[in-house]
Design a protein around this motif. Structure first.
Motif, PDB file in Angstrom:
ATOM      1  N   LYS A   5       0.832  -1.198   0.000  1.00  0.00           N
ATOM      2  CA  LYS A   5       0.000   0.000   0.000  1.00  0.00           C
ATOM      3  C   LYS A   5       0.874   1.258   0.000  1.00  0.00           C
ATOM      4  CE  LYS A   5      -2.242   0.911   3.816  1.00  0.00           C
ATOM      5  NZ  LYS A   5      -3.255   0.817   4.881  1.00  0.00           N
ATOM      6  N   LYS A 222       2.789   6.298  13.442  1.00  0.00           N
ATOM      7  CA  LYS A 222       1.515   5.847  12.876  1.00  0.00           C
ATOM      8  C   LYS A 222       0.636   7.042  12.502  1.00  0.00           C
ATOM      9  CE  LYS A 222       1.047   1.398  15.318  1.00  0.00           C
ATOM     10  NZ  LYS A 222       0.218   0.667  16.311  1.00  0.00           N
ATOM     11  N   GLY A 226      -0.636   8.041   8.800  1.00  0.00           N
ATOM     12  CA  GLY A 226      -2.074   8.185   8.565  1.00  0.00           C
ATOM     13  C   GLY A 226      -2.422   9.541   7.973  1.00  0.00           C
ATOM     14  N   LEU A 229      -1.366   9.518   4.318  1.00  0.00           N
ATOM     15  CA  LEU A 229      -2.285   8.736   3.488  1.00  0.00           C
ATOM     16  C   LEU A 229      -3.559   9.518   3.203  1.00  0.00           C
ATOM     17  CD1 LEU A 229      -1.906   5.183   5.073  1.00  0.00           C
ATOM     18  CD2 LEU A 229      -1.338   5.816   2.724  1.00  0.00           C
ATOM     19  N   PHE A 299       3.786  -3.403  12.575  1.00  0.00           N
ATOM     20  CA  PHE A 299       2.800  -2.476  12.006  1.00  0.00           C
ATOM     21  C   PHE A 299       3.038  -2.285  10.510  1.00  0.00           C
ATOM     22  CE2 PHE A 299       2.299   2.012  10.711  1.00  0.00           C
ATOM     23  CZ  PHE A 299       0.903   2.105  10.725  1.00  0.00           C
ATOM     24  N   TYR A 300       4.295  -2.090  10.115  1.00  0.00           N
ATOM     25  CA  TYR A 300       4.601  -1.951   8.693  1.00  0.00           C
ATOM     26  C   TYR A 300       4.087  -3.160   7.908  1.00  0.00           C
ATOM     27  CZ  TYR A 300       8.014   1.741   9.946  1.00  0.00           C
ATOM     28  OH  TYR A 300       8.634   2.862  10.413  1.00  0.00           O
ATOM     29  N   LYS A 301       4.372  -4.327   8.430  1.00  0.00           N
ATOM     30  CA  LYS A 301       3.967  -5.553   7.729  1.00  0.00           C
ATOM     31  C   LYS A 301       2.449  -5.669   7.657  1.00  0.00           C
ATOM     32  CE  LYS A 301       4.812 -10.553   7.702  1.00  0.00           C
ATOM     33  NZ  LYS A 301       5.539 -11.676   8.381  1.00  0.00           N
ATOM     34  N   GLN A 302       1.793  -5.396   8.770  1.00  0.00           N
ATOM     35  CA  GLN A 302       0.339  -5.509   8.833  1.00  0.00           C
ATOM     36  C   GLN A 302      -0.344  -4.544   7.872  1.00  0.00           C
ATOM     37  OE1 GLN A 302      -1.266  -5.020  12.818  1.00  0.00           O
ATOM     38  NE2 GLN A 302      -3.146  -4.130  12.015  1.00  0.00           N
ATOM     39  N   GLU A 303       0.218  -3.337   7.744  1.00  0.00           N
ATOM     40  CA  GLU A 303      -0.408  -2.302   6.916  1.00  0.00           C
ATOM     41  C   GLU A 303       0.129  -2.285   5.481  1.00  0.00           C
ATOM     42  OE1 GLU A 303      -2.971  -0.412   7.857  1.00  0.00           O
ATOM     43  OE2 GLU A 303      -2.942  -1.576   9.738  1.00  0.00           O
ATOM     44  N   ARG A 304       0.896  -3.301   5.106  1.00  0.00           N
ATOM     45  CA  ARG A 304       1.468  -3.404   3.759  1.00  0.00           C
ATOM     46  C   ARG A 304       2.314  -2.186   3.420  1.00  0.00           C
ATOM     47  NH1 ARG A 304      -3.564  -3.503   1.187  1.00  0.00           N
ATOM     48  NH2 ARG A 304      -2.512  -2.949  -0.756  1.00  0.00           N
ATOM     49  N   ILE A 305       3.174  -1.821   4.366  1.00  0.00           N
ATOM     50  CA  ILE A 305       4.121  -0.731   4.168  1.00  0.00           C
ATOM     51  C   ILE A 305       5.490  -1.353   3.920  1.00  0.00           C
ATOM     52  CG2 ILE A 305       5.255   1.256   5.240  1.00  0.00           C
ATOM     53  CD1 ILE A 305       2.667   1.609   6.923  1.00  0.00           C
TER      54      ILE A 305
END
Length: 313
Positions: A5, A222, A226, A229, A299-305
């Protein structure tokens, strides 16, 4: 694997400032907490930093310095408008004051920038992948024109445009710092046209003014992501895009400026005048610990960063 993302360049600034800063930046890179570094070629440990970048295959750019320490161009080491009475650069605010008063020679600015690119090449064996300005001097009036021309002449494709979405909504910034950051943002916005005309690119969003030193936390990172984005998605307000809206499902690109490291020893480091208070403070260790926190990496992994370098855009 699904498309990310966000493609996030996490840049460790001031690489080369001292041996302890270098070690901390390398530790962060090896932990996957930063993905890019920016080298101060006039700093005391620049060669060590360049050698480390080669050894660990670290994407590296030039942190062009016109405000702290000594110039690298031999012809500017005496009698230059870039130097104060003590023979050093004028400092973060001093440089701005001299520029505002019309006391700086732009031909000397260009000489020093080109000398720093040349030294970078000698240290690393290649041109910078990107080039930004120490203490954001590269977006200042007049300087930005020289800076953009140098980038264009050398074919350096990326720079930094320090406009951070949500800056005005950060109550923890003291008034003096907030005022400085707002001026940085104004200068950065004014520089966009100059960079565009020279074909210079930058990420869709910049982060880092609100997350420096003891203001860095997982929650604040975060929040900054946000805000970016939201700004990029709405195409309103403080977005700094250098291109048209991307195709649907294309990742948004961001840069997060960070300053991790281990605190400098009082007598070691700097750019000719010794390390400053910022480098000697526990803020360096705090940034390092925050960036390497497994919860942030999760968090990076979870949010596709996806952490990446400029060359991955």
């Amino acid at each position: 694997m699904p498309q990310p993302k966000v493609k996030l360049v996490v840049t460790g600034d001031d690489f080369g400032y001292c041996l302890r800063r270098n070690r901390g930046i390398v530790d962060c890179f090896q932990a996957g907490a930063i993905s890019n570094v920016s080298l101060l070629v006039n700093a005391s440990s620049a060669k060590d930093a360049a050698d480390l970048a080669k050894r660990h295959h670290m994407p590296i750019g030039l942190h062009a310095n016109l405000s702290e320490g000594l110039p690298v161009c031999p012809n500017l080491r005496s009698g230059s408008t870039l130097l104060n009475d003590d023979g050093f650069f004028h400092g973060k605010m001093g440089f701005r004051k001299e520029l505002q008063n019309g006391q700086l020679s732009m031909s000397e600015v260009e000489l020093e920038l080109r000398a720093q690119v040349k030294l970078f090449c000698e240290l690393t064996g290649h041109l910078p992948h990107h080039m930004d300005g120490h203490q954001h001097v590269h977006v200042l009036p007049e300087v930005r024109d020289i800076f953009a021309q140098v980038l264009s002449d050398y074919g350096i494709p990326f720079t930094r445009v320090p406009v951070e979405p949500g800056l005005l909504t950060c109550p923890w910034l003291p008034p003096t710092l907030r005022e400085f950051y707002m001026q940085v943002e104004k200068d950065a916005k004014d520089s966009m046209g100059t960079f565009r005309r020279h074909g210079i690119r930058w990420p869709d969003a910049y982060l880092g003014l609100t997350t420096m030193g003891n203001n860095m936390s997982i929650a604040n990172i975060k929040r900054a992501i946000g805000n970016a984005l939201d700004a990029v998605s709405s195409q309103e307000g403080e977005v700094t895009r250098d291109c048209e809206t991307p195709a649907v499902d294309q990742p948004i690109t961001m840069e997060l400026m960070v300053h991790p490291g281990y605190p400098s020893d009082p007598q070691q480091g700097g750019c000719g005048q010794g390390p400053d208070d910022f480098s000697q403070s526990s803020d360096r260790q705090h940034e390092l610990d925050t960036l390497m926190d497994p919860r942030l990496l999760a968090f990076y992994k979870q949010e596709r960063i996806q952490l990446c370098a400029f060359k991955d855009f």
